[in-house]
Design a protein around this motif. Sequence first.
Motif, PDB file in Angstrom:
ATOM      1  N   LEU A 163     -44.169 -15.102  15.485  1.00 27.37           N
ATOM      2  CA  LEU A 163     -44.300 -16.087  14.413  1.00 27.37           C
ATOM      3  C   LEU A 163     -45.743 -16.550  14.288  1.00 27.37           C
ATOM      4  N   PHE A 164     -46.377 -16.799  15.403  1.00 30.75           N
ATOM      5  CA  PHE A 164     -47.750 -17.289  15.340  1.00 30.75           C
ATOM      6  C   PHE A 164     -48.714 -16.198  14.905  1.00 30.75           C
ATOM      7  N   TYR A 165     -48.442 -14.940  15.266  1.00 35.04           N
ATOM      8  CA  TYR A 165     -49.267 -13.842  14.755  1.00 35.04           C
ATOM      9  C   TYR A 165     -49.250 -13.847  13.233  1.00 35.04           C
ATOM     10  N   LEU A 166     -48.050 -14.010  12.670  1.00 35.25           N
ATOM     11  CA  LEU A 166     -47.916 -13.993  11.209  1.00 35.25           C
ATOM     12  C   LEU A 166     -48.608 -15.203  10.586  1.00 35.25           C
ATOM     13  N   CYS A 167     -48.461 -16.372  11.212  1.00 35.47           N
ATOM     14  CA  CYS A 167     -49.129 -17.576  10.699  1.00 35.47           C
ATOM     15  C   CYS A 167     -50.638 -17.417  10.758  1.00 35.47           C
ATOM     16  N   PHE A 168     -51.136 -16.842  11.836  1.00 31.13           N
ATOM     17  CA  PHE A 168     -52.567 -16.633  11.997  1.00 31.13           C
ATOM     18  C   PHE A 168     -53.101 -15.663  10.938  1.00 31.13           C
ATOM     19  N   ALA A 169     -52.374 -14.555  10.747  1.00 34.58           N
ATOM     20  CA  ALA A 169     -52.794 -13.585   9.734  1.00 34.58           C
ATOM     21  C   ALA A 169     -52.801 -14.219   8.346  1.00 34.58           C
ATOM     22  N   ALA A 170     -51.782 -15.028   8.044  1.00 32.96           N
ATOM     23  CA  ALA A 170     -51.717 -15.695   6.747  1.00 32.96           C
ATOM     24  C   ALA A 170     -52.870 -16.680   6.582  1.00 32.96           C
ATOM     25  N   ALA A 171     -53.238 -17.382   7.659  1.00 32.44           N
ATOM     26  CA  ALA A 171     -54.333 -18.348   7.588  1.00 32.44           C
ATOM     27  C   ALA A 171     -55.655 -17.664   7.271  1.00 32.44           C
ATOM     28  N   ILE A 172     -55.874 -16.482   7.837  1.00 29.86           N
ATOM     29  CA  ILE A 172     -57.106 -15.739   7.538  1.00 29.86           C
ATOM     30  C   ILE A 172     -57.129 -15.317   6.074  1.00 29.86           C
ATOM     31  N   LEU A 173     -55.993 -14.854   5.572  1.00 28.84           N
ATOM     32  CA  LEU A 173     -55.939 -14.413   4.185  1.00 28.84           C
ATOM     33  C   LEU A 173     -56.112 -15.571   3.206  1.00 28.84           C
ATOM     34  N   VAL A 174     -55.577 -16.739   3.562  1.00 21.40           N
ATOM     35  CA  VAL A 174     -55.586 -17.876   2.641  1.00 21.40           C
ATOM     36  C   VAL A 174     -56.904 -18.626   2.667  1.00 21.40           C
ATOM     37  N   ALA A 175     -57.429 -18.877   3.881  1.00 18.88           N
ATOM     38  CA  ALA A 175     -58.623 -19.740   3.975  1.00 18.88           C
ATOM     39  C   ALA A 175     -59.417 -19.385   5.222  1.00 18.88           C
ATOM     40  N   ARG A 176     -60.037 -18.221   5.212  1.00 19.62           N
ATOM     41  CA  ARG A 176     -60.711 -17.769   6.424  1.00 19.62           C
ATOM     42  C   ARG A 176     -61.884 -18.665   6.831  1.00 19.62           C
ATOM     43  N   GLU A 177     -62.488 -19.366   5.879  1.00 21.33           N
ATOM     44  CA  GLU A 177     -63.593 -20.263   6.217  1.00 21.33           C
ATOM     45  C   GLU A 177     -63.101 -21.594   6.785  1.00 21.33           C
ATOM     46  N   HIS A 178     -61.843 -21.873   6.630  1.00 19.44           N
ATOM     47  CA  HIS A 178     -61.241 -23.109   7.159  1.00 19.44           C
ATOM     48  C   HIS A 178     -59.991 -22.718   7.947  1.00 19.44           C
ATOM     49  N   LEU A 179     -60.204 -21.899   8.942  1.00 22.11           N
ATOM     50  CA  LEU A 179     -59.096 -21.245   9.629  1.00 22.11           C
ATOM     51  C   LEU A 179     -58.159 -22.244  10.307  1.00 22.11           C
ATOM     52  N   PHE A 180     -58.703 -23.187  11.071  1.00 27.79           N
ATOM     53  CA  PHE A 180     -57.831 -24.083  11.829  1.00 27.79           C
ATOM     54  C   PHE A 180     -56.992 -24.984  10.926  1.00 27.79           C
ATOM     55  N   PRO A 181     -57.580 -25.640   9.913  1.00 28.84           N
ATOM     56  CA  PRO A 181     -56.718 -26.442   9.015  1.00 28.84           C
ATOM     57  C   PRO A 181     -55.647 -25.610   8.321  1.00 28.84           C
ATOM     58  N   ALA A 182     -56.014 -24.386   7.892  1.00 29.12           N
ATOM     59  CA  ALA A 182     -55.027 -23.515   7.247  1.00 29.12           C
ATOM     60  C   ALA A 182     -53.921 -23.139   8.219  1.00 29.12           C
ATOM     61  N   LEU A 183     -54.300 -22.878   9.469  1.00 27.62           N
ATOM     62  CA  LEU A 183     -53.312 -22.525  10.486  1.00 27.62           C
ATOM     63  C   LEU A 183     -52.341 -23.677  10.727  1.00 27.62           C
ATOM     64  N   CYS A 184     -52.868 -24.892  10.814  1.00 29.67           N
ATOM     65  CA  CYS A 184     -52.006 -26.077  10.999  1.00 29.67           C
ATOM     66  C   CYS A 184     -51.046 -26.231   9.816  1.00 29.67           C
ATOM     67  N   ALA A 185     -51.562 -26.034   8.604  1.00 26.98           N
ATOM     68  CA  ALA A 185     -50.727 -26.203   7.415  1.00 26.98           C
ATOM     69  C   ALA A 185     -49.616 -25.165   7.371  1.00 26.98           C
ATOM     70  N   ILE A 186     -49.924 -23.933   7.720  1.00 28.92           N
ATOM     71  CA  ILE A 186     -48.925 -22.861   7.660  1.00 28.92           C
ATOM     72  C   ILE A 186     -47.866 -23.051   8.746  1.00 28.92           C
ATOM     73  N   VAL A 187     -48.283 -23.445   9.952  1.00 28.76           N
ATOM     74  CA  VAL A 187     -47.308 -23.720  11.017  1.00 28.76           C
ATOM     75  C   VAL A 187     -46.417 -24.896  10.621  1.00 28.76           C
ATOM     76  N   ALA A 188     -47.016 -25.932  10.010  1.00 22.45           N
ATOM     77  CA  ALA A 188     -46.229 -27.082   9.544  1.00 22.45           C
ATOM     78  C   ALA A 188     -45.241 -26.661   8.456  1.00 22.45           C
ATOM     79  N   ALA A 189     -45.664 -25.757   7.583  1.00 22.19           N
ATOM     80  CA  ALA A 189     -44.769 -25.276   6.530  1.00 22.19           C
ATOM     81  C   ALA A 189     -43.587 -24.518   7.124  1.00 22.19           C
ATOM     82  N   ALA A 190     -43.853 -23.686   8.155  1.00 28.92           N
ATOM     83  CA  ALA A 190     -42.775 -22.958   8.820  1.00 28.92           C
ATOM     84  C   ALA A 190     -41.798 -23.945   9.474  1.00 28.92           C
TER      85      ALA A 190
END
Length: 371
Positions: free
Chosen positions: A159-186
């Motif tokens: 699950l976290f691999y997928l969230c991490f990959a999605a965060a790079i695709l969505v906002a690679r310059e703001h990776l950590f905030p995007a990662l938090c948002a995607i994990v929260a969405a899941a």
Amino acid sequence: MRPTQDREIVGLQALRAFAAVAVVLHHALRASTINAPADMALVPSVLPAWLIEAGAGGVDVFFILSGFLMVYISGSYVQGRRPVSHFLQQRVLRVWPMYVLVTLYALKPALLHWWGTGERGFNLSAERLGGFFLLPSFNEHHLIQPIVGVGWTLSYEALFYLCFAAAILVAREHLFPALCAIVAAAFGVGLLMPDSSAWHGFLADPITLEFLFGAAIASFVNWRRQPRSASLMLVAAGLLLFGVFAHMELVSTHWRPISFGIAAALLFVGVLRLEGQVTWPRWVVMLGNASYSIYLVHVLVIYQLMPYAERAVRKYNLSLSADLLALMLTAGGVGVGVACYFLLEKPITTWLMRKPRRTGPAVLPVPVRPH
């Protein structure tokens, strides 16, 4: 956010070794105490129950380590030098083959029963077989646990691999905030699912916070060239908190990501800050390298050795302590895991990840421009 690197951190292998052995000892002690046959005459353990449960914290260390490593090695993906598909491919090749082999071995009794009687047991249902692809399902006790019990943690890894990959695709310059948002969405999606669903229990478990702890450490914590004494104090504080929170019986509650997660984070940062200041023994690094195989096979080994121990105690009227039996089971689990690493995991992974040789003339990469 700090720049990410690809330099190997030897201390992480020591952490892997510690986490793996802690989990093996935890399960071995449970096998020789709580789960031991009632008529097996063992000398009672001298260890308190909370200390036995503290070993489960090895899982929390693994989760934080995983979150840290994903961000630590993300530089080439964030900068676009490698596609996200490369990251996912590497993770699949690293994790999935051994997991499938161990799951097939665990299914051997069910498969033999099916072959002999034509009856498909519980573990051969379609839902349970989805565990081959790390999909969550309930076991016989209505717990989210696949055929190989420890595989529940690998479902969260996936699950976290997928969230991490999605965060790079969505906002690679703001990776950590995007990662938090995607994990929260899941997590939110899990809350919306029926309470009786395995996906509800899986996605709505706050254990995913521990991956974010690791990602935050990689993103914001300055761990290089730090005072050794302060680092050792962090290690001691983490170990102490594992004991305190285990004594408070928080390991099996929704407070685990906060309690055991904080303890694991302190231990993790402490060991990380010791990088370059401590020379880890080769055998520790070797156990770290073999930690995945050890983790995968140890429960199967422990409960396959238990009947032999039980017969030996009865046949020879042995006065065997539960603690000594646990150490023997731990040695067996770790030993078989190391053997599996050298005989299976390492050659299989090396073969799968080998770079194909070029058979024709080199072709210069052509930049792709948008039309």
